[in-house]
Design a protein around this motif. Structure first.
Motif: not given
Length: 195
Positions: A83-92, A95-100, A104-105
């Motif tokens: 979750v913390a890394v997803a908040e950086s909005e790293w495009q990689r 690519q693998f977790w489009r829902i994030l 809402a996802g």
């Protein structure tokens, strides 16, 4: 069409380039600034959940009486880090977790981690400071997740992505403008030297 090599101050007003201040063009989008601050708060909340779950997992494995709880806390640690890394909005990641990519996802994942951290909290062991850390981090992440879900339903995430795309193209245009301005100054200095 002839190109005039006169001094720019001597050009008629119609031929003078528009006076655009670079500071005016570099102004920050306040909506994106608010989104970045909220994203930072969410990342801090997720990292607090990581810390709370690490201490809880250590305590569970040390005592040896709650092995399954310790394993669940390890899963909570990994998901909270994600979750913390997803908040950086790293495009990689997207690519693998489009829902994030959709708020809402992302919010549902944050609510899951917040609830998991709260449900696994040790009220009788680990000390009062650990209980406060667990409750604070879980409620903060839960609140951020609910806000993400609500904002995702209102399509604010789509608005943010559109404004980010606009800001990126504006930044590229500004870079091009600065390069052209630099080139214009170089050409003017060449003209002055030749005259």
């Amino acid at each position: 069409m002839s190109i005039s090599t006169q001094d720019p101050e001597l050009l008629p007003e119609d031929d003078a380039p528009p006076d655009l201040s670079i500071q005016y063009l570099k102004r920050e989008d306040s909506f994106l600034t608010v989104c970045r601050c909220f994203s930072g708060i969410t990342a801090i909340s997720a990292l607090l959940c990581v810390v709370a779950n690490v201490f809880s997992a250590i305590h569970a494995f040390k005592n040896g009486n709650d092995i399954f709880g310790g394993v669940l806390r390890c899963y909570a640690i990994v998901i909270a880090l994600f979750v913390a890394v997803a908040e950086s909005e790293w495009q990689r990641i997207f690519q693998f977790w489009r829902i994030l990519e959709y708020w809402a996802g992302r919010g549902m994942l944050q609510v899951f981690v917040g609830v998991m951290t709260r449900a696994l909290s040790d009220l009788e062991s680990g000390g009062k400071a650990l209980v406060i850390l667990q409750q604070l981090s879980s409620y903060m992440l839960l609140g951020c997740g609910l806000l993400y879900i609500f904002s995702g339903i209102l399509c604010i995430g789509h608005l943010k992505r559109a404004r980010m795309k606009k800001a990126k193209s504006r930044e590229e245009a500004l870079r091009d403008l600065e390069e052209l301005e630099q080139r214009r100054k170089e050409l003017q200095s060449l003209l002055v030297r030749r005259n």
